[in-house]
Enzyme design. Structure first.
Site, PDB file in Angstrom:
ATOM      1  N   ASP A  12      -5.553   2.408  -4.043  1.00  0.00           N
ATOM      2  CA  ASP A  12      -6.818   2.249  -3.335  1.00  0.00           C
ATOM      3  C   ASP A  12      -7.133   3.475  -2.482  1.00  0.00           C
ATOM      4  O   ASP A  12      -8.268   3.657  -2.060  1.00  0.00           O
ATOM      5  CB  ASP A  12      -6.863   0.958  -2.510  1.00  0.00           C
ATOM      6  N   SER A  58       0.819  -1.199   0.000  1.00  0.00           N
ATOM      7  CA  SER A  58       0.000   0.000   0.000  1.00  0.00           C
ATOM      8  C   SER A  58       0.859   1.258   0.000  1.00  0.00           C
ATOM      9  O   SER A  58       1.627   1.487  -0.925  1.00  0.00           O
ATOM     10  CB  SER A  58      -0.964  -0.033   1.199  1.00  0.00           C
ATOM     11  N   ASP A  85      -2.074   6.341  -4.045  1.00  0.00           N
ATOM     12  CA  ASP A  85      -0.933   5.612  -3.478  1.00  0.00           C
ATOM     13  C   ASP A  85      -0.526   4.473  -4.418  1.00  0.00           C
ATOM     14  O   ASP A  85      -1.169   4.244  -5.451  1.00  0.00           O
ATOM     15  CB  ASP A  85      -1.258   5.120  -2.064  1.00  0.00           C
ATOM     16  N   ASP A 105      -0.773   1.210  -4.690  1.00  0.00           N
ATOM     17  CA  ASP A 105      -1.739   0.219  -5.175  1.00  0.00           C
ATOM     18  C   ASP A 105      -3.080   0.848  -5.533  1.00  0.00           C
ATOM     19  O   ASP A 105      -4.053   0.154  -5.817  1.00  0.00           O
ATOM     20  CB  ASP A 105      -1.926  -0.925  -4.178  1.00  0.00           C
TER      21      ASP A 105
END
Length: 569
Positions: free
Chosen positions: A316, A156, A312, A314
């Site tokens: 999400d 993340s 960010d 990834d």
């Protein structure tokens, strides 16, 4: 000490050990045995930290520092985890398949291919994206291809030295506690260096444009409507946006969706455009932090755009800045959640597109102001524990009851948002679409998002939330953090910042919620704070909340509480 050296020796002596990891471990052992003074002490501490435990697998999967050792992210810990997942899948499903995606981090593609190799050797078909794709696209693909499990290789928004491994169930949610416990048992029974099986004709399928386009279409279906189609297109064409994917997975998906939406100008921050796991211009690629947005803010100020969007690695989470009277203003995750809920309710009500029994969801650590907005529009509010997986689980529960369409919005304070049920995790691609629509909608009325937020505060009162974080690295840090939580649980404060404490909620015992190591302390004014260890980082997080008739009053209350919390911890 002897046990610690036995563990590092087992890795050094392992046949076929990766040469870089082998060199890393041999150097560490030499420093620990032949070194002196600070060098020797540091090497011993490093070996202990690498081997004192195995990376903990839970509902958030695995997350850790890259490197050799049982307490590190490497191909061996990924193999072991995947063997545990494979055993779980084969024991619960006939002819199962697993979807896999990965982000831009160091070794993410290697770990994704390692996981695919283990699954195929266990007789499980694999759907692997042919290029890096966001976490929400993995959640979507798991459902789209009817997979038993989804695996996302990502850490993340953590710093570049981390990587991780998230596991999703067939609903596209992160796995339940029960499933995680069974997978963990399987992992503990697995030899980290065991040779792979031969498989039984399982195959690897690359997910290409068909899956990607289906995801984009599902995101586009979440558009809000106002006026005629031509009118909306004109409004979107007048919008100027600066976007940074922070060297992550959002670059192509976010730009594709904004292109389909008809956004007039999208200016990408060049230094942060392409995937790069070293994150050279943003060492901590977290859109919650202003430091990560510095390059974007420079371009935003130069171009005088309407919006800055940052996702960010990834993709999400999403952070934003807006132009308010010529001044760039960063909005918090709570503030964006407040604005989005109001915008969704406002436009859906006007378009007569609100379901009969609408429901919105927020986590317990998020702002309470959405409760008032929801009440105004006749929307029920559901609260869940921290973590979007609980929002995903609630959507799945609605689906089982035939009420899937009643869900209109879910958010958490850590910059995660979702409308619709196309995925069961926070989705920054979906959020980017909605935020751009919202900005264009208010721009047409001569308003900025900051201006609309001021209107809402004037109507409902000023809600201020603040996050205090305390880092606790290594084994000693983990024990310290556990001690603090135990102390809060057994001897909570009688007063805070001169206010009487009127209630303490221990979510390890709270009815209606899954057992969780979370403690909430409420004061007589309605202010509160919630303490919880992070599930993904070695940190204790304390969420402070206050409401005031003015912003200054609310900020003063938060400041007093934060000062006392700092002293207490």
């Amino acid at each position: 000490m002897s046990e610690m050296f036995a563990k590092i020796d087992s890795w050094i002596e392992c046949k076929g050990m990766d040469k870089d990891m082998l060199a890393e471990l041999v150097k560490l052992k030499e420093d620990a045995t032949n070194g002196s003074g600070a060098v020797k002490a540091a090497a011993i501490e490093e070996i202990n930290d690498r081997f004192y435990r195995e990376l903990e697998f839970g509902t958030g999967g695995l997350r850790g520092v890259l490197g050799a050792g049982t307490n590190r992210m490497n191909v061996y810990t990924v193999r072991k985890a995947t063997a545990g997942v494979a055993k779980y899948v084969n024991s619960h499903y006939e002819k199962p398949s697993v979807a896999i995606s990965y982000d831009s981090r160091i070794n993410s593609e290697l770990f994704a291919r390692t996981a695919a190799e283990v699954l195929i050797s266990s007789g499980i078909d694999v759907y692997l994206y042919d290029a890096l794709m966001p976490a929400p696209a993995l959640s979507f693909a798991t459902r789209f291809h009817g997979c038993a499990i989804g695996i996302m290789i990502t850490a993340s928004h953590n710093p570049c030295k981390y990587n991780g491994y998230k596991v999703y169930n067939e609903d596209g949610c992160q796995v339940t506690a029960e499933a995680a416990e069974e997978i963990l048992r399987n992992i503990l029974e697995t030899d980290m260096f065991a040779e792979l099986g031969q498989g039984t004709g399982a195959k690897l399928t690359y997910m290409k444009e068909e899956t990607k386009n289906a995801f984009y279409e599902a995101v586009m279906a979440q558009r809000m409507a106002w006026g005629s189609e031509e009118e909306m297109k004109k409004d979107m064409a007048g919008l100027s946006v600066v976007y940074t994917p922070l060297n992550g997975t959002g670059n192509i998906p976010v730009r594709e969706v904004l292109k389909r939406l008809g956004v007039g100008a999208v200016h990408v921050v060049k230094e942060q455009e392409l995937p790069d796991g070293n994150f050279p211009t943003c060492p901590y690629p977290n859109p919650e932090k202003k430091e990560a947005l510095e390059r974007g803010l420079l371009l935003f100020e130069e171009l005088k755009s309407d919006l800055l969007l940052a996702t960010d690695p990834d993709c999400d989470r999403i952070g934003i800045a807006v132009n308010a009277d010529g001044q760039e203003t960063l909005l918090t995750g709570n503030e964006v959640g407040i604005l989005l809920l109001d915008f969704i309710c406002r436009t859906r009500t006007a378009a007569q597109a609100m379901p009969k029994n609408p429901v919105a969801v927020r986590t317990i650590v998020s702002s309470k102001m959405p409760d008032l907005i929801a009440q105004e529009y006749g929307v029920a509010i559901k609260t869940t524990l921290t973590g979007f997986k609980y929002i995903g689980e609630y959507i799945a529960e609605l689906e089982r009851c035939g009420r899937e369409q009643d869900y209109i919005f879910g958010f958490e304070e850590s910059y995660g948002y979702l409308t619709g049920t196309h995925v069961r995790d926070k989705d920054a691609v979906n959020a980017a679409l909605l935020i751009c629509q919202m900005a264009a909608y208010y721009k047409k009325q001569g308003k900025t998002l900051a201006g609309r937020l001021s209107e809402l505060y004037g109507k409902h009162g000023h809600f201020i939330n603040h996050l205090v974080e305390f880092a606790f690295e290594g084994e000693k840090g983990m024990r310290t953090m556990e001690g603090i939580m135990d102390s809060l649980r057994s001897s909570p404060p009688a007063e805070m910042a001169g206010e009487k404490v009127t209630g303490v909620t221990d979510y390890e015992k709270q009815e209606g919620f899954p057992k969780s190591n979370v403690i909430e302390v409420c004061m007589e004014s309605g202010s509160s704070f919630i303490a919880r260890p992070s599930g993904t980082e070695p940190k204790l997080k304390i969420y402070v909340s206050a409401k005031g008739s003015t912003r200054e009053a609310a900020e003063e209350e938060v400041e007093s509480l934060v000062k006392e919390i700092n002293s207490m911890i």
